[in-house]
Design a protein around this motif. Structure first.
Motif, PDB file in Angstrom:
ATOM      1  N   UNK A 107       0.874  -1.192   0.083  1.00  0.00           N
ATOM      2  CA  UNK A 107       0.156  -0.059   0.073  1.00  0.00           C
ATOM      3  C   UNK A 107       0.919   1.363  -0.055  1.00  0.00           C
ATOM      4  N   UNK A 108       0.249   2.139  -0.508  1.00  0.00           N
ATOM      5  CA  UNK A 108       0.958   3.470  -0.513  1.00  0.00           C
ATOM      6  C   UNK A 108      -0.045   4.602   0.164  1.00  0.00           C
ATOM      7  N   UNK A 166      10.567   2.508  -0.397  1.00  0.00           N
ATOM      8  CA  UNK A 166       9.702   1.938  -1.347  1.00  0.00           C
ATOM      9  C   UNK A 166       9.956   2.315  -2.794  1.00  0.00           C
ATOM     10  N   UNK A 167      10.298   3.555  -2.987  1.00  0.00           N
ATOM     11  CA  UNK A 167      10.458   3.961  -4.293  1.00  0.00           C
ATOM     12  C   UNK A 167      11.818   3.272  -4.906  1.00  0.00           C
ATOM     13  N   UNK A 215      12.438   9.792  -8.301  1.00  0.00           N
ATOM     14  CA  UNK A 215      10.962   9.854  -8.243  1.00  0.00           C
ATOM     15  C   UNK A 215      10.154  11.126  -7.701  1.00  0.00           C
ATOM     16  N   UNK A 216       9.029  11.225  -7.995  1.00  0.00           N
ATOM     17  CA  UNK A 216       8.341  12.394  -7.684  1.00  0.00           C
ATOM     18  C   UNK A 216       7.981  13.328  -8.798  1.00  0.00           C
ATOM     19  N   UNK A 217       6.752  14.194  -8.787  1.00  0.00           N
ATOM     20  CA  UNK A 217       6.286  14.957  -9.772  1.00  0.00           C
ATOM     21  C   UNK A 217       7.295  15.663 -10.444  1.00  0.00           C
ATOM     22  N   UNK A 236       4.960   2.915  -7.606  1.00  0.00           N
ATOM     23  CA  UNK A 236       5.423   2.706  -6.231  1.00  0.00           C
ATOM     24  C   UNK A 236       4.888   1.517  -5.614  1.00  0.00           C
ATOM     25  N   UNK A 237       3.645   1.192  -5.981  1.00  0.00           N
ATOM     26  CA  UNK A 237       3.241  -0.200  -5.292  1.00  0.00           C
ATOM     27  C   UNK A 237       4.010  -1.458  -5.523  1.00  0.00           C
TER      28      UNK A 237
END
Length: 326
Positions: free
Chosen positions: A8-9, A108-109, A263-265, A296-297
């Motif tokens: 889960x995220x 997680x990333x 990672x990230x927008x 990311x899941x």
């Protein structure tokens, strides 16, 4: 019957849950409302996780779930026993008897992008930080200090710079920029009317009248202006990229060959203004593959598999990682 894992995220705007077999077959992925305990409080976040997990497990047997990994930004919140207990109880109400493992968003990333055990992660979304990963756990962190103390190069930082540069352009103390009209339009509902002093005062009040982190919502204005050829927006993107790569340098050696995950927008997409600049700067400074997680899941589900099958050989676990990602 196959044993199941849940990944889960717990994000500020959404809770995402995936259910997979231990062999790496993803059965279902469901999205719910915001579930970050730091943002929404532990009880509300736990209730959202339970509701989302219940939908994900519809038609499946919750008793087959052998491991749960929850990826969450600001996971220190769950070091509080009452908060952690709220999540255990919420999952138990769904029929999941195992206790969840809480994992930070950097871990997680990283594990979403690679099955490797060591490397570096740059997270640049609303906030920003660079993390050195050792044995799939955080070993050192640069920035990640929040809007008041840091988050250099983040969407918040870009939004704040957009307001600062807009005010300078309006008052004649800075270069002309399309951001002046764009920021006034977003914060004041007026792209250019009234005196310079009125617009300056209005922007200051509008920025101060909302939670500071909301300035992150202005980052897309910088991206749009840069794409249209605005020199001031381009300078903001240059500066953001330089600051983010500087964070990487605080936790990564120049000659290191382990993977570097973005990672990230702000940086995930290679074609984005800051993502492109960051990759160009990385290429001239660091070695190793540059990766971006598609989902990311993957990392949450894979870490759940690893937690109950630590004896499996690396090759088999790598194959499972590829299956989850595919």
């Amino acid at each position: 019957m196959d044993e199941l894992v849940v990944g889960a995220d717990l994000g500020g705007t959404s809770t995402r849950v995936t259910v997979a077999t231990v062999g790496g077959a993803r059965l279902v992925t469901v999205e719910g409302g915001g579930g970050n305990p730091t943002t929404h409080g532990a009880e509300r976040a736990a209730a959202e996780l339970a509701a989302t997990a219940r939908r994900a497990l519809d038609g499946l047997e919750p008793g087959r779930v052998r491991a749960v990994v929850l990826g969450v930004a600001g996971r220190a919140t769950l070091d509080d026993e009452r908060a952690a207990g709220a999540f255990r109880e919420a999952l138990a109400a769904v029929g999941i008897s195992v206790s969840p493992r809480y994992v930070g968003d950097a871990e997680v990333a990283f594990s979403s992008a690679t099955a490797g055990a060591e490397g570096t992660v740059l997270l640049a979304g609303t906030g920003a930080m660079a993390v050195r990963i050792r044995d799939r756990r955080v070993d050192a962190t640069a920035d990640g200090l929040g809007w008041l103390l840091g988050d250099e190069g983040s969407a918040f930082w870009m939004g704040r710079e957009a307001v600062r540069r807009a005010i300078a352009a309006i008052c004649g103390t800075g270069a002309s920029t399309a951001l002046a009209g764009a920021v006034c339009g977003r914060l004041l509902g007026d792209s250019g009317g009234g005196s310079a002093e009125r617009r300056r005062s209005g922007l200051i009040r509008a920025a101060a009248g909302q939670p500071p982190i909301e300035l992150a919502a202005l980052a897309p204005l910088v991206v749009a202006a840069e794409a249209a050829g605005d020199a001031v927006a381009a300078t903001i993107c240059d500066d953001a990229a330089a600051r983010l790569v500087g964070l990487i340098g605080e936790v990564r050696a120049t000659g290191e060959s382990a993977p570097l995950v973005l990672n990230g927008s702000v940086v995930r997409e290679p074609a984005s203004p800051v993502g492109r600049r960051v990759r160009e700067l990385i290429a001239g400074r660091f070695g190793g593959d540059v990766l971006a997680p598609a989902d990311g899941l993957v990392g949450a589900a894979w870490l759940a598999v690893r937690s109950i099958r630590p004896e499996w050989p690396d090759q088999r676990l790598t194959e499972i990682h590829a299956r989850l990602a595919g």
